[in-house]
Design an enzyme around this catalytic site. Structure first.
Site, short mmCIF file in Angstrom:
data_model
loop_
_atom_site.label_atom_id
_atom_site.label_comp_id
_atom_site.label_asym_id
_atom_site.label_seq_id
_atom_site.Cartn_x
_atom_site.Cartn_y
_atom_site.Cartn_z
CG HIS A 67 63.26 57.88 10.61
ND1 HIS A 67 64.23 58.78 11.01
CD2 HIS A 67 62.21 58.10 11.44
CE1 HIS A 67 63.78 59.50 12.03
NE2 HIS A 67 62.56 59.10 12.31
CG ASP B 119 66.56 52.23 11.01
OD1 ASP B 119 66.52 51.85 12.20
OD2 ASP B 119 66.05 53.30 10.62
CB CYS C 294 61.20 61.70 10.76
SG CYS C 294 61.10 62.91 12.04
N1 PLP Z 1 64.67 54.65 12.11
C1 PLP Z 1 63.35 54.51 12.19
C2 PLP Z 1 62.67 53.53 11.26
C3 PLP Z 1 62.61 55.27 13.09
O1 PLP Z 1 61.29 55.13 13.13
C4 PLP Z 1 63.30 56.19 13.91
C5 PLP Z 1 62.53 57.03 14.84
O2 PLP Z 1 61.37 57.27 14.70
C6 PLP Z 1 64.67 56.28 13.81
C7 PLP Z 1 65.33 55.50 12.90
C8 PLP Z 1 65.45 57.23 14.65
O3 PLP Z 1 65.44 56.84 15.98
P1 PLP Z 1 66.04 57.80 17.09
O4 PLP Z 1 65.38 59.12 16.92
O5 PLP Z 1 65.65 57.13 18.36
O6 PLP Z 1 67.50 57.86 16.87
#
Ligand code: PLP
Length: 441
Positions: free
Chosen positions: A159, A236, A400
């Site tokens: 992401h 993550d 994203c």
């Molecule tokens: N990492 C992953 C794999 C995600 O899917 C997302 C959000 O879609 C995030 C990080 C970021 O999360 P947040 O926007 O809640 O900080």
């Protein structure tokens, strides 16, 4: 490129219903079937009043769980109760409400700690979400250890929130990101990953579950390889925590991040886990109230963990409600959730790949809950709008995660993502909707 990594089915519409029947016979034998004592999906759905909404005259079918999950009543009631009964700032007052709020806030921290298998609440830092947690690590630990020609290994399926903070750090330091390659099924190529290590490698950043492909990465192996080179790993967990039992100690992750809103909790609250020794060695990120023991104009003494990293008034109500979400998940049982979602994922993969002119992106052997696909002759955006006209919520776009889409030669996919309350009927509605609109468009 795409030529090798899709399921392209060429059966006609009548054949599709035959295939679908076969899928149903195979997959409806699982624990979530009607009458099963383990989990009563229909009762679970009653905990989520939003699922009773009508959208454009149709029942809402929520298949956008990777973007955010819906909230059970206990979570919204927990928020309400906080503001109605004990709203107060924490840690700073001698009065009853401050004590109650502090107790609930710290109890939520302990719930998260146990949920992810950490050994101490000191290792649990409340932040806004996974994004903020990764930025914290990049700006503290990363800033400490990355210099000059150093390299950070970041997987191709990340992401943006697990790419951009590292890139910003690299730009500042003159260092560089080295992508960890994936194969055409959307799996990390472990042999290639191992070859990337050199004395310049200082950090690995990788997702446990991809938000585009649904791939479950072999984190234990990935961490073990990094550790054998003396390199720390940030995992993550934003897309893993709602779907898989997580044990950060078993994974041996150095840092682990999650977002409350992806696991049935509120938005604006997330967690950074870090091994205590690492967190202790890191400087604070933001300065302000709450993170200090003593302040003078020439010197400040910081608080111990975890408060050193929690400057200012935190998101108290949402942290408490995240604790409630953890209770909710645990009451249902992570194993039950995992089993249900695995079966639904298989069912949906079979059903989607049986649609003529459909291509599924992300066919990892080990995958969960996320289904990305494209359709001949209709854009993801158009199909998402057509499905929405019948109450079916899926996402269209780059999610994203542009580098992974580029790997597959794409700029956009349709993404259906599954949560604990989804049913076979939800998947059927999706597939029927696609077939109906596919041939009309
Ligand atoms: N990492 C992953 C794999 C995600 O899917 C997302 C959000 O879609 C995030 C990080 C970021 O999360 P947040 O926007 O809640 O900080």
């Amino acid at each position: 490129m795409i030529a090798n990594n899709y399921y392209h089915n060429s059966i006609n519409e009548a054949d599709y219903y035959f295939v679908k029947q076969q899928c149903e016979n195979t997959f409806k034998q699982n624990k979530f079937s009607e009458g099963d004592q383990n989990i009563k999906i229909r009762n679970i759905r009653k905990d989520f009043p939003i699922l009773e909404r009508k959208i454009n005259g149709y029942n809402l079918v929520w298949l956008d769980n990777a973007a955010t999950t819906q909230k059970p009543l206990c979570v919204t009631e927990s928020l309400n109760r906080y503001y109605k009964e004990y709203n107060s700032n924490v840690h700073r007052g001698a009065h009853t409400l401050a004590k109650e709020a502090t107790e609930e806030y710290e109890s939520a921290r302990k719930k998260v700690q146990k949920f992810i298998g950490s050994s101490s609440p000191e290792e649990i830092i409340f932040l806004r979400g996974a994004t903020e947690a990764i930025n914290l690590v990049a700006n503290t630990y990363g800033n400490m250890i990355i210099n000059g020609q150093d390299e950070i290994l970041v997987s191709q399926m990340e992401h943006h929130s697990n790419i951009v903070p590292w890139q910003m750090l690299c730009h500042k330091k003159g260092s560089r990101i080295v992508p960890i390659p994936i194969n055409d099924k959307g799996e990390i190529i472990l042999e290639e990953y191992e070859k990337l290590f050199s004395p310049r490698t200082k950090m690995v950043a990788i997702t446990q579950v991809s938000n585009v492909l649904g791939t479950i990465n072999p984190i234990r192996e990935i961490v073990a390889i990094a550790h054998s080179h003396g390199v720390c790993v940030l995992v993550d967990g934003a897309q893993a925590a709602p779907h898989l039992s997580t044990d950060v100690r078993e994974l041996d992750a150095d840092f682990y991040t999650l977002s409350g809103h992806k696991m049935y909790g509120p938005t604006g609250i997330g967690v950074l886990y870090g091994k205590k020794a690492l967190l202790d060695s890191m400087p604070p990120w933001q300065g302000g109230g709450g993170m200090i023991k003593d302040v003078d104009f020439d010197k400040t003494v910081y608080m111990d963990l975890p408060y050193k990293f929690e400057a200012g008034t935190g998101n108290i109500a949402d942290a408490v409600a995240l604790g409630t979400a953890v209770d909710y998940i645990e009451e249902i049982g992570m194993n039950n959730i995992e089993c249900h979602e695995q079966e639904l994922t298989k069912y949906a993969m079979e059903a989607l790949s049986a649609i003529k002119g459909s291509y599924t992106i992300g066919n990892a052997y080990n995958k969960t809950s996320v289904l990305s696909f494209i359709l001949d002759g209709v854009s993801p955006q158009k199909m998402a709008e057509l499905l929405d006209s019948e109450g079916i919520a899926v996402r269209a776009g780059h999610h994203c995660a542009q580098p992974v889409l580029k790997h597959f030669g794409l700029s956009s996919t349709l993404r259906a993502s599954i949560g604990l309350y989804n049913t076979y009927e939800d998947i059927d509605a999706l597939v029927k909707g696609i077939i109906k609109h596919r041939y009309k468009s």
